[in-house]
Design a protein around this motif. Structure first.
Motif, mmCIF file in Angstrom:
data_model
loop_
_atom_site.group_PDB
_atom_site.id
_atom_site.type_symbol
_atom_site.label_atom_id
_atom_site.label_comp_id
_atom_site.label_asym_id
_atom_site.label_seq_id
_atom_site.Cartn_x
_atom_site.Cartn_y
_atom_site.Cartn_z
ATOM 1 N N TYR A 165 60.100 6.209 110.054
ATOM 2 C CA TYR A 165 59.393 6.967 111.068
ATOM 3 C C TYR A 165 59.649 6.379 112.448
ATOM 4 C CZ TYR A 165 56.892 9.328 107.367
ATOM 5 O OH TYR A 165 56.587 10.084 106.274
ATOM 6 N N GLU A 207 59.551 16.113 105.130
ATOM 7 C CA GLU A 207 58.589 15.578 106.078
ATOM 8 C C GLU A 207 58.754 16.230 107.445
ATOM 9 O OE1 GLU A 207 59.345 11.420 106.004
ATOM 10 O OE2 GLU A 207 58.260 11.084 104.127
ATOM 11 N N GLN A 247 50.470 13.229 107.278
ATOM 12 C CA GLN A 247 51.327 13.919 108.226
ATOM 13 C C GLN A 247 51.597 15.324 107.703
ATOM 14 O OE1 GLN A 247 55.132 11.522 107.585
ATOM 15 N NE2 GLN A 247 55.856 13.623 107.430
ATOM 16 N N SER A 248 52.222 16.138 108.529
ATOM 17 C CA SER A 248 52.579 17.495 108.118
ATOM 18 C C SER A 248 53.889 17.485 107.339
ATOM 19 C CB SER A 248 52.709 18.398 109.343
ATOM 20 O OG SER A 248 51.473 18.533 109.999
#
Length: 735
Positions: free
Chosen positions: A30, A406, A326-327
């Motif tokens: 990330y 992700e 998270q989305s």
């Protein structure tokens, strides 16, 4: 641990203009992007940014002098670079054409190893994401129609899963993959045809046999322009992995292998797997899958033909137990044919009511459509693909290439234009000495900064414009979609592409509302017009048609004229001139008065609504009445439009004595054409379209158009009519 990777940098005066900048971002974990401005040695200077976007493909460093190695960064990185050693068959083409790879002897033109800096496209290779990188390319302009360039791999001794990246840009090109035995290609097992956009795309093919060669074949079409390129061909021993895990793709070779299950009750519809067998190829309405583009691929499907009404078939993903906060994005491809079935995608947790995230219930035709859904954080959630049958008991649904990845879906989530006066999800860093400021117009400092924001202009490739609409109410008006093109700085060109509902821009009363939602431009070259009655050509015909009984319809006065047309009924105000009724004995018509205060040369113009570009010939018909007691001339004006693509032609102009004869045929598309009901009879002929009020007795289409959009006339023989009653239709007077 927090660290920073310095990706690009610029310093000094770059001029009073907006400049494009871009840089490839690579990370296996990330990350966040930090934009930093360092103050110079005086107050004379501003730095501004606009239209931040993140694309799902690498790009060329722009401008080239923004190379971070040229500027000392304020933060540094010590993160190591990790590389994997190549396998025996792998080839990135960086060091040459790898051992065993070769152009085939019978080629009509060849694949060539090229450096990105030496060709028009792609601008970078896939391996290094730079202009210095290499890849293989077949130049389609070097081939005639159906000429081919074939690149053969070394012989593979055991089953493999091959992945690769391809770039197909231009007109008329095709890329095929074969699992060949020597020079015997067999059938194509993977195919892409036509331009795929200016980006590197991922491809995968499973090699199930031993002692075979993989052949990449580029085929040129008639007048082909463009290139076919490949890079990073990598082989992994064994079968390709089928999985519905996050970041993995399920191609539905076997949906059970991906962890999918389905409801198995007796009343449920059952999803099946298409595998390209000879029987399936002959019977399926869509014989190619999305993954390979051939009839040897696979997908999950349900044939809805002759199924019962209101049945459902559900396909359940495996349970996503626990993930990061998270989305996520669910990406999939689907076929939905038939206008009366509903395709839903839901999320479901144990013991709770399923939540619908995606619904489609109209005919998408027999083509693969891309679907995307942004999902909330996943925790003990599974995804449900559901089809529900309608009363027509026909249609087809299919599913392929499902992946949960992700991040949010689509480029819209990765774009910020700052036009809504927010930073989107960007924030000023906590350790700033000063902050970035939102602004429109000029900056406060004289002779620095931009004069306004940066505007985004789109290319002219075809796109699919999609939206949802609701039109409800007894007096609802009309919904129109126009495409407006910028011709010059102060001139626009507008064309009608979609329209629906009645003949008025506004309804007759307040009882009607129109709402739209989920407006967007899909990243696909075309799509099926929905609904079919919004066809712009047919709508143009309807909008131009006007009997002037209520108003001027969509016709507008020409503002350059000296006076206007008048809508009227009965005789005109001048004695002994003009008609007494409208055409076909209708009450109203429009006219211009030549009497005082008009003077010779005065003009009254009337302009039609925009007419969509017709596919074939169109006929413009009208009734006219000219009553002039002195010598006169007729003038035909032709006006040049905003572009050069168009001609106006006239032929066979003539003038005859007496009134115009009635037309000798009538298709009833716009009126009764002068035919009238005999009022002495018991009931009347009625003009209609689609079905009549009696079930099972009416035609389903008219004869003129062969569709339920056309008009015809009929008589209703059901109650309250009784035996022996008559309905009579009288023609115009023919001479």
């Amino acid at each position: 641990m927090k660290y920073f990777v310095y990706l690009r940098g610029l310093q000094g005066n770059q001029g009073d203009k907006w400049l494009n900048g871009q840089v490839t971002v690579k990370s296996s974990s990330y990350y966040r992007i930090r934009i930093e401005r360092v103050v110079g040695n005086s107050f004379q200077g501003d730095a501004a940014i606009d239209d931040l976007r993140i694309f799902e493909n690498p790009c060329v460093l722009t401008p080239p002098d923004a190379d971070p190695s040229n500027i000392v960064p304020t933060t540094t990185s010590t993160k190591p670079t990790i590389t994997n050693p190549p396998g025996p068959y792998d080839c990135t083409f960086e060091s040459g054409l790898c051992n065993g790879w070769e152009n085939m002897a019978n080629n009509r033109f060849n694949w060539t190893r090229v450096q990105a800096s030496t060709v028009a496209a792609p601008e970078i290779d896939h391996t290094t994401n730079t202009v210095q990188g290499y890849f293989m390319q077949a130049d389609l302009s070097k081939g005639q129609a159906n000429d081919y360039a074939r690149l053969k791999s070394p012989t593979l001794n055991n089953p493999q899963c091959m992945t690769f990246y391809y770039h197909l840009l231009g007109q008329g090109g095709t890329l095929n993959l074969y699992m060949a035995a020597g020079d015997n290609l067999g059938i194509s097992l993977w195919k892409r045809k036509g331009t795929q956009g200016d980006l590197w795309r991922f491809g995968r093919m499973e090699i199930k046999k031993t002692n075979v060669n993989i052949v990449f074949e580029a085929i040129a079409g008639p007048n082909s322009i463009g290139d076919v390129s490949i890079d990073d061909v990598i082989f992994t021993s064994g079968a390709c992995k089928e999985s519905a895990a996050i970041g993995e793709s399920c191609t539905f070779t076997d949906f059970a292998q991906c962890g999918f299950t389905q409801n198995a009750t007796a009343s449920s519809l059952q999803w099946k797997t298409y595998t390209g067998s000879d029987t399936q190829v002959r019977t399926t309405p869509i014989p190619f899958d999305h993954t390979t583009g051939t009839n040897r691929g696979s997908y999950a499907y349900i044939d809805l033909e002759s199924q019962g009404e209101n049945l459902n078939g559900r396909l359940y993903s495996p349970m996503y137990k626990s993930t990061k906060t998270q989305s996520y994005c669910l990406e999939f491809y689907y076929v939905l044919a038939g206008s009366n079935n509903t395709f839903n995608i839901l999320t479901e947790t144990t013991g709770s009511t399923p939540r619908a995230l995606f619904t489609r219930n109209y005919d998408h035709d027999f083509i693969w459509n891309k679907g995307e859904i942004t999902l909330p954080p996943l925790n003990n959630v599974r995804i449900v693909f559901e089809i529900i049958t309608g009363y027509l008991r026909q249609g087809f649904v299919a599913l392929d290439d499902s992946m949960v990845k992700e991040g949010e879906c689509s480029l819209r989530a990765n774009e910020c234009t700052f036009d809504d006066n927010t930073y989107c999800s960007w924030t000023n860093a906590a350790d700033n000495q000063f902050d970035w400021i939102l602004r429109n117009g000029t900056t406060p400092s004289a002779d620095t900064g931009p004069n306004g924001d940066h505007k985004i202009y789109f290319d002219n490739r075809p796109r699919c414009f999609s939206f949802w609409y609701n039109m409800y109410g007894v007096d609802v008006g009309r919904l129109i979609v126009n495409v407006r093109s910028l011709v010059s700085a102060n001139l626009t060109s507008e064309s009608l592409v979609w329209a629906l509902a009645g003949p008025r821009a506004r309804g007759k009363s307040f009882e009607g509302d129109i709402a739209v939602d989920e407006i967007g431009v899909q990243q696909t070259d075309s799509c099926k017009l929905q609904p079919f009655e919004a066809d712009p050509v047919e709508v143009s015909q309807a909008l131009v048609t006007c009997r002037f009984e209520d108003d001027f319809c969509q016709w507008k006065f020409d503002p350059t004229g000296q006076f206007n047309w008048t809508r009227h009924t009965g005789s005109t105000g001048s004695s002994g001139t003009g008609p007494t009724t409208g055409a076909d004995n209708s009450p109203f018509y429009i006219y211009i008065e030549a009497s005082y205060p008009r003077v010779e040369g005065d003009r009254a113009g009337l302009i039609s609504p925009y007419i969509s570009k017709p596919i074939g010939t169109m006929c413009f018909q009208f009734y006219y009445h000219i009553d002039i007691p002195y010598n006169f001339a007729l003038k035909l004006d032709g006006y040049v439009g905003s572009g050069w693509e168009g001609d106006i032609s006239l032929d066979e102009i003539f003038l005859t004595d007496g009134e115009c004869p009635p037309t000798d045929w009538c298709d009833f598309e716009t009126s009764f054409c002068g035919w009238i009901n005999d009022t002495t009879c018991d009931f009347y002929w009625t003009r209609t379209q689609k079905a009549t009020d009696s079930i099972g007795t009416e035609p389903t289409t008219d004869h003129t158009t062969g569709t339920d959009r056309g008009y015809y006339i009929y008589i209703e023989t059901s109650s309250p009519q009784i035996r022996g009653q008559k309905a009579r239709l009288i023609s115009p007077m023919y001479t």
